[in-house]
Structure formats: structure tokens, C-alpha cells
Enzyme design. Structure first.
Site, PDB file in Angstrom:
ATOM      1  N   ARG A   1       0.845  -1.214   0.000  1.00 60.42           N
ATOM      2  CA  ARG A   1       0.000   0.000   0.000  1.00 60.42           C
ATOM      3  C   ARG A   1       0.872   1.254   0.000  1.00 60.42           C
ATOM      4  O   ARG A   1       0.490   2.291  -0.549  1.00 60.42           O
ATOM      5  CB  ARG A   1      -0.949  -0.027   1.209  1.00 60.42           C
TER       6      ARG A   1
ATOM      7  N   TYR B   1     -16.470  14.883 -17.443  1.00 57.73           N
ATOM      8  CA  TYR B   1     -16.819  13.466 -17.337  1.00 57.73           C
ATOM      9  C   TYR B   1     -17.872  13.278 -16.223  1.00 57.73           C
ATOM     10  O   TYR B   1     -17.739  13.858 -15.133  1.00 57.73           O
ATOM     11  CB  TYR B   1     -15.547  12.648 -17.042  1.00 57.73           C
TER      12      TYR B   1
ATOM     13  N   ASP C   1      -7.586  16.853 -16.600  1.00 60.18           N
ATOM     14  CA  ASP C   1      -7.812  15.453 -16.961  1.00 60.18           C
ATOM     15  C   ASP C   1      -7.337  15.324 -18.413  1.00 60.18           C
ATOM     16  O   ASP C   1      -7.956  15.856 -19.328  1.00 60.18           O
ATOM     17  CB  ASP C   1      -9.304  15.128 -16.811  1.00 60.18           C
TER      18      ASP C   1
ATOM     19  N   LYS D   1      -8.093   3.892 -20.346  1.00 59.82           N
ATOM     20  CA  LYS D   1      -8.370   4.209 -21.740  1.00 59.82           C
ATOM     21  C   LYS D   1      -7.116   3.991 -22.604  1.00 59.82           C
ATOM     22  O   LYS D   1      -6.599   2.899 -22.644  1.00 59.82           O
ATOM     23  CB  LYS D   1      -8.919   5.641 -21.820  1.00 59.82           C
TER      24      LYS D   1
HETATM   25  C1  LIG Z   1     -12.260  11.797 -19.416  1.00 59.72           C
HETATM   26  C2  LIG Z   1     -12.438  10.757 -18.363  1.00 59.72           C
HETATM   27  N1  LIG Z   1     -11.899  10.955 -17.161  1.00 59.72           N
HETATM   28  C3  LIG Z   1     -12.024  10.042 -16.179  1.00 59.72           C
HETATM   29  C4  LIG Z   1     -12.736   8.881 -16.349  1.00 59.72           C
HETATM   30  C5  LIG Z   1     -12.867   7.886 -15.213  1.00 59.72           C
HETATM   31  O1  LIG Z   1     -11.990   6.858 -15.378  1.00 59.72           O
HETATM   32  P1  LIG Z   1     -12.207   5.376 -14.787  1.00 59.72           P
HETATM   33  O2  LIG Z   1     -13.393   4.793 -15.459  1.00 59.72           O
HETATM   34  O3  LIG Z   1     -10.922   4.702 -15.059  1.00 59.72           O
HETATM   35  O4  LIG Z   1     -12.455   5.541 -13.304  1.00 59.72           O
HETATM   36  C6  LIG Z   1     -13.306   8.617 -17.598  1.00 59.72           C
HETATM   37  C7  LIG Z   1     -14.060   7.369 -17.820  1.00 59.72           C
HETATM   38  O5  LIG Z   1     -14.737   7.202 -18.822  1.00 59.72           O
HETATM   39  C8  LIG Z   1     -13.158   9.584 -18.630  1.00 59.72           C
HETATM   40  O6  LIG Z   1     -13.693   9.397 -19.856  1.00 59.72           O
END
Ligand SMILES: Cc1ncc(COP(=O)(O)O)c(C=O)c1O
Length: 390
Positions: free
Chosen positions: A46, A98, A170, A195
Site C-alpha cells: 500500500r 466526465y 484530466d 483508456k
Molecule cells: C475523461 C475521463 N476521465 C475520467 C474517467 C474515469 O476513469 P475510470 O473509469 O478509469 O475511473 C473517464 C471514464 O470514462 C473519462 O472518460
């Protein structure tokens, strides 16, 4: 070191103990302490793990950052960053955001007494106008999900520096291959590595990088306290995915640019949102801060019924929540990624029931296009009175 080389040699490539050509999966929860009363590099997974460290070093190198942390999902990464604001702080966020981040902010911030404002991310003045005396941070996603709107990163960073605000981005859609926000002055870069970074739709993971030592120490402590780190096997899978990220993404971007251009001409498609299109709002700003239009595009079929007919007849892309895999992925933001946003706000944002998001994979672009066109033949209405090109 150039990007192509960094992808292979940016972090440790071989195991320092055996020379194995892949960093081993250190599948251990704890580590023997030769001197029980003294500290050592690895104590307990951890707190730190050699496979995770290899991934964190690789991603930091790719993002021009000194410090990196790997989390169990993109949302674990986002929450580790955002929940470090304190009671009484105010945070400004892009409105096209998101859905999971939206839910975290709107449902958890009030419980911790953190204020927030969503702004039109394309309008620099809107960011400025939203700044209050207690504003502490700015959160952006560019290009955004699902409408691919563009935020002027340099503009927002300049504003943030003037008012001493923390900037968070992000960078999931662009990845370090096409956009390096740290170089543009952003303080914290977040990725859903689920992704493109992993790229094979078989892991959920999140990454956070920064150049700021104080922020890094807070992130390390947060991860240790919340225990939301990425397990060793998943770290290894992501390390494996990273090695081919550039060649995968180049093909995916080529496919997306081609498909966006063709869909734009199709009579049953009301609008196509893709930063690589000539008339996309913010295109110029986007290409001043990013190296490609990306592999994701969104298009409008006008209604739920049309989307239903379309989805029933596509056979190459999978229909799923997510993006960034080697396989093309179609999704329906209205009930998938953005379902958590109340319907009225969703519609105000432009996330309508006719929107379809396509993440292009590495298939042959003509096979992909023919499959999409074949499905469009089954869409009944061709009632496109005025084609909206954004
Ligand atoms: C732009 C974006 N940020 C964050 C996330 C969240 O990621 P996770 O599904 O790995 O928690 C997503 C998920 O689709 C996303 O498209």
C-alpha cells in the site's frame, strides 16, 4: 530522449535483479525487513511496490513530471486530487466534464463544505468571472467528454498563476503522446489509464503526475490513507500497454480523422464534433496545445430512435462504456458516461439523446466506415434541415 524512446526506456525496462526483459509483477503485500527497526525502500505494497514504481516512473517521464502515482481507476485518481480541497475552498470546473467527476463534485463537495462553480470552458472570461476570494483551484478537461470542447490551457494557467490557484487537468483524451500540460504550466495532470494508456480494455487504472514536491507528498499520503493504489498485476499490464501506445494511437487518430470527415458529409448525421475538423470551435487553440485531433469523435443522429436503429446494425465497434481500446467502441453518453447528470442539465450541456461517441480502434478504416455507413442505412429519418458544423 524522444517520445518513441521514452515509451520503451522512460522507466525501468529490465529487472535489476535478474535482467528479465520485463519488470516482474511483484505480487507481494509486504517485504522482509532485514533491519526491522530501520526503514527501507519497499515495506508494504500500500505504501509502495516495485512494479507500481516502474509504472509511476514511466508515466512521470512521459508527462515531463518528477512525481507520479498509480491509482485503482481514473475516478480514484480524480477523487484523490479533488478531495484534498478543504472546507470553505471554492473550485472552478469545466461544465462539459466526465459524468463521474460531475457526480463526485456535486454529491461529495457539499458534504465537505467545498464550493464549486461550473463554467463554459471555451470562454476564458467565464473562468475569470467565476474566481472568488476563496477560490483555490481550477479543473479542466480538454478536449472534453463527450462534446470535444476546447479549453485554452495556457490562458487558464496564466489566470491561475495571477490568482495563485492550483490547476488540474484530466488529460485522458489526449494522453502524453499528444498533449503535455505540465509543459504548459499545469500543476496536476490526471489520466484514466483505463483508456488509451493501457489501450486494451482489460484494466481500470488512474494516474496522477506533478512537478510540485508538496503536492506529491500530499498525493502519496492520500494514496496511503485511502488505500486506492493500483495492484501490481494491473501496473504490469499498463506498463505493457504503454510500450505500443504511440503506434496504436497514431492509427486510431488516423481512423478518427477519416471517419469524422466522412460522417460530416453524410445526410443522416446532424453534426460531428471532432477537434480535427476544420470548423470545430477552438480548433486553432487545440492545435496550439495538442499534437492531434485525438481518436474520439461524437456525432448527432438526432434522436434516441435513430441511435437505436444505428446501434442495432453496427457490427465492428463494440457498444460499451469506455474508450481508448484497440477495438473501436461506440457509446451513448446520454445513458452511459453522463447518465449521472440530471436530465435537464444534461440537455443544457448539449448531451442530447441523439449523441453517439465513437472511440476509434486500430481496425482498417474503410472496414470501419463501411460498417458505420451500413448501419446508417437503417436509420429511418433523414430530416436534417440544417446541418450544424461545429
Ligand atoms: C475523461 C475521463 N476521465 C475520467 C474517467 C474515469 O476513469 P475510470 O473509469 O478509469 O475511473 C473517464 C471514464 O470514462 C473519462 O472518460
Amino acid at each position: 530522449m524522444e517520445l518513441d524512446t521514452k515509451l520503451i526506456h522512460g522507466g525501468p525496462l529490465i529487472d535489476q535483479h535478474t535482467g528479465s526483459s520485463s519488470v516482474p509483477i511483484y505480487q507481494a503485500s509486504t517485504f522482509h525487513q532485514a533491519q526491522f527497526s530501520e526503514s527501507q525502500e519497499f515495506i508494504y505494497t500500500r505504501f509502495g511496490n516495485p512494479t507500481r514504481k516502474a509504472l509511476e516512473e514511466t508515466v512521470s517521464c512521459l508527462e515531463f513530471a518528477k512525481y507520479g502515482y498509480a491509482f485503482a481507476s481514473g475516478m480514484a485518481a480524480i477523487s484523490a486530487v479533488l478531495l484534498n480541497f478543504s472546507q470553505g475552498d471554492h473550485v472552478i470546473l469545466c461544465k462539459d466534464i466526465y459524468g463521474g467527476a460531475y457526480q463526485l463534485v456535486t454529491e461529495m463537495f457539499p458534504r465537505y463544505g467545498i464550493e464549486y462553480t461550473f463554467v463554459d470552458e471555451t470562454d476564458l472570461y467565464a473562468w475569470k468571472k467565476a474566481i472568488k476570494q476563496n477560490t483555490k483551484g481550477i479543473y479542466i478537461e480538454t478536449p472534453s467528454n463527450p462534446l470535444l470542447t476546447v479549453t485554452d490551457i495556457r490562458g487558464v494557467v496564466n489566470l491561475a498563476k495571477k490568482y495563485n490557484l492550483l490547476t488540474i487537468i484530466d488529460n485522458t483524451f489526449m494522453t502524453p503522446i499528444f498533449q503535455n500540460p505540465i509543459k504548459l504550466g499545469v500543476d496536476i495532470v490526471i489520466h484514466s489509464a483505463t483508456k488509451f494508456i493501457n489501450g486494451h480494455s482489460d484494466v481500470t487504472a488512474g494516474l496522477v503526475v506533478t512537478n510540485n514536491q508538496e503536492i506529491a507528498e500530499t498525493l502519496f499520503k492520500t494514496q496511503k490513507m485511502l488505500g486506492n493504489m493500483l495492484p501490481p498485476y494491473d501496473c504490469w499490464l499498463i506498463l505493457r500497454g504503454i510500450k505500443t501506445m504511440k503506434i496504436r494511437m497514431e492509427k486510431e487518430v488516423e481512423n478518427a480523422a477519416f471517419i469524422a470527415g466522412e460522417l460530416q458529409k453524410h445526410s443522416k448525421v446532424k453534426a460531428v464534433y471532432y477537434p480535427g475538423l476544420e470548423y470545430h470551435n477552438g480548433r486553432e487553440i487545440h492545435f496550439s496545445q495538442a499534437g492531434s485531433g485525438g481518436a474520439v469523435l461524437t456525432f448527432d443522429l438526432g434522436s434516441y430512435e435513430n441511435v437505436k436503429d444505428f446501434f442495432a446494425h453496427v457490427s465492428i465497434p463494440i457498444v460499451a462504456v469506455s474508450l481508448g481500446g484497440v477495438e473501436s467502441i461506440l457509446s451513448y453518453p446520454f445513458t452511459m458516461s453522463h447518465a449521472v447528470i440530471p436530465e435537464k442539465e444534461r440537455l443544457e450541456l448539449g448531451v442530447t439523446d441523439g449523441l453517439v461517441r465513437l472511440s476509434c480502434g486500430i481496425e482498417d478504416k474503410n472496414d470501419l466506415l463501411n460498417d458505420l455507413f451500413k448501419a446508417l442505412d437503417h436509420v429511418k429519418t433523414a430530416d436534417v434541415l440544417q446541418k450544424k458544423i461545429l
